[in-house]
Design an enzyme around this catalytic site. Sequence first.
Site, PDB file in Angstrom:
ATOM      1  N   LYS A 171       0.844  -1.193   0.000  1.00 20.28           N
ATOM      2  CA  LYS A 171       0.000   0.000   0.000  1.00 20.28           C
ATOM      3  C   LYS A 171       0.886   1.252   0.000  1.00 20.28           C
ATOM      4  CE  LYS A 171      -0.275  -0.419   4.999  1.00 20.28           C
ATOM      5  NZ  LYS A 171      -1.089  -0.879   6.139  1.00 20.28           N
ATOM      6  N   ARG A 199     -11.000  -0.312  14.626  1.00 19.43           N
ATOM      7  CA  ARG A 199     -10.828   0.476  13.408  1.00 19.43           C
ATOM      8  C   ARG A 199     -11.751  -0.099  12.338  1.00 19.43           C
ATOM      9  NH1 ARG A 199      -4.888   1.050  10.641  1.00 19.43           N
ATOM     10  NH2 ARG A 199      -5.327  -1.098  10.064  1.00 19.43           N
ATOM     11  N   TYR A 228      14.409  31.040   2.584  1.00 23.19           N
ATOM     12  CA  TYR A 228      13.188  31.750   2.949  1.00 23.19           C
ATOM     13  C   TYR A 228      13.257  32.319   4.357  1.00 23.19           C
ATOM     14  CZ  TYR A 228      10.533  29.972  -1.072  1.00 23.19           C
ATOM     15  OH  TYR A 228      10.070  29.719  -2.313  1.00 23.19           O
ATOM     16  N   MET A 287      10.164  23.500  -1.159  1.00 30.23           N
ATOM     17  CA  MET A 287       9.362  22.434  -1.751  1.00 30.23           C
ATOM     18  C   MET A 287      10.217  21.530  -2.641  1.00 30.23           C
ATOM     19  SD  MET A 287       5.956  22.659  -4.099  1.00 30.23           S
ATOM     20  CE  MET A 287       4.950  23.537  -2.918  1.00 30.23           C
TER      21      MET A 287
END
Length: 734
Positions: A399, A493, A626, A675
């Site tokens: 997954k 769950r 930044y 990023m």
Amino acid sequence: MKNGQNYGGLDRFRILAAILVIAIHTSPLESYSADADFFLTRILARAAVPFFFMVTGQFVLSPQLASRTRAPGTVRFSRGREQRAVWSYLGKLALVYGGCVAVYLPLGIYAGHYRGLTLGKAVQMLVFEGTFYHLWYFPACMLGILLVTLLGRFLGLRGTLLVSGALYVIGLLGDSYYGVAQRIPALSSVYDAIFQISPYTRNGLFFAPLFLALGCLMGGGRQKACRDHLWVWSCFVLSFVLMSKEGFLLRRLGFQRHDSMYVFLVPVMIFLYEILLSVRSRSVKRLRSISTWVYIVHPAMIVAVRGAARIVHMTELLVDNSLIHYAAVTVLSIAAAAVISYFGDWVKGAGAPGATLSERGKERRGRAWIELDREALSQNVEALLAMLPDHCALMPAVKADAYGHGAVLIARELNRIGVEAFCVASAGEGEELRREGVRGEILVLGYTDPTQFDLLHRCRLTQTIVDYQYAERLNGYGKRLHVHIGVDTGMHRLGIGYEQRDFIMDIFEMKNLAVDGLFTHLCTSDGQALKEQSFTDLQARRFYSVVDDLERNGYSCPKLHLQSSYGILNYPKLAEDYARVGIALYGVLSTREDTKRWEDVLRPVLSLKARVACVRRLCCGETAGYGMAFTAQRDMEIATITVGYGDGLPRNLSGGQGFVLINGRRAPVVGRICMDQTIVDVSGIPDVKAGDVAVLIGKSGDKEISAGDLAGWAGTITNEILSRMGARLERVMV
Ligand SMILES: *Cc1c(COP(=O)(O)O)cnc(C)c1O
């Protein structure tokens, strides 16, 4: 468990085998004793070519097999990628063969090989005999591979062995047992016909397939318990003695039309190969190419030695003395082979040391990329299987893009090494795997919306029952769906409460649902505290009480599974039909400490790398990045690297929390991670330049950053770090 790949025995024997082939073609003992020469070249040296076939069988054909040989004989040949690998190997062989045909053409013409050549004879030469005397090996190998692949597809390995064994027997009667065939008129005419087509039976039809298939068999089951050395050696010696007796007897009887095939050659090869496989020494790849080249060039070297001897008037010594002749040819062949082998590498690597590996596939390592270690993955599979009983198979969790590793790459590789069940989080993930040809059961662990039920059906996915109402909706879809029932034993769950037996039994009665499995998920199996351990015990007891109840009521229990990674490691006794292994398969555990504890058994599969975009000076007092978040306290060198939080690098590693490795040295993160880019401090690291590799996870020199380190710095678990690796990253399996 860290066995590496120890093919040193095989690699070294290759050289010996190549030297034995030279013996066959030069008869070293001829000047001394005909018997001794017969023994050396017609008996002993006959192990050489079958050995080459077996190695080819192991490395080229056995990846096609599902290597997990839980029940012997159930291994199957698969299609797809491995098939393509076989085709590509065949292509390579054809190319080498073509090259050899061309190179040896003048020699063959000179020797008068092709006099009176018809088209039919030319085809026969190309397909069976080889256009020069040693070249028969290449077409035989190609034909054998084709045959074994084809047989394997329809008959499995066992059937292939049987058929190729039968072919071998037919071959025997046309080889050293020809005397027998001759005495039976019906057989004799059959063999006359066979020899019309192929001058010998030691070819790709009767000879190669058996040894290719044996190589497949013996190389495939690596995890097999090693048999007692003494026993194997005794069997080897005994079969070799018998083969020698066989050879001399057949020669005395005058049965031999040719002398490549013996009955006892088969056990000799089996035990020899087992001995070679058990040699614990490291692979020496160089010997592989050298031995191949020795095989290819030695006839030319025979010509060279003879020619040179004539020129320097030393024929008596260099040619007439068979042993010296042999030695001269051998030395020259090995020298030539070594030169060609090194030269070949030099051409490939364009002379750049160390460039070969990293340059290959560089187009996929442009900006920031993940490298997957194929060998680590398969070692983890074997290590985990070794902890589980035989009846328990792995159902790897792939997954979240296989925890960031790349689900398709990982699942395909797992398929290749015999894993046949997977679990994913969503139907969409399952669909992607199917689209890319992944085989086996795929269990969707999470909720699938009814709007996507068609995916379940169309892609043959197995759905988890998340509660009773959900089962009713699945049943209401109308088409038959495969499901595993999730049982909630305390995690709260997903799953039907363990006490709701009637509901569970109801699901078994639903006419559109095929209940293939029943499972639960342990929520504290990673914990060492008493409270956590007793909760795991409680969960297990609850689960088994459901199982018992189902059995008592006459339901045949489907596949059961409880463990995930920590379940396997901490509660091996809870192994049932499947273990849904996730994080451990990738060679790490959730925390740095746990990863450390298991590092002897599990090896990290993933490395994360990026490049240095540029290097610049930052003067004391200047700021970088930044928000002017970093101010230089002294003059320094900084580098911008091509990876950022958009790729999964946690932004809270900003400002001195973390570092990367460049040229085996640490470069601390400077200022805020962006990023797509990150600035690091490379002061004091010599020669950093644009294009250099920066390691975010993995090794550089003798330093290493683990996914666990990153998780620790970022205050999270490894699982989160890995599963958030961005889709933008390139992924390569190395
Ligand atoms: C993710 C998941 C797993 C695998 O867990 P790991 O701890 O990574 O081994 C197993 N079972 C279920 C239900 C899961 O959701």
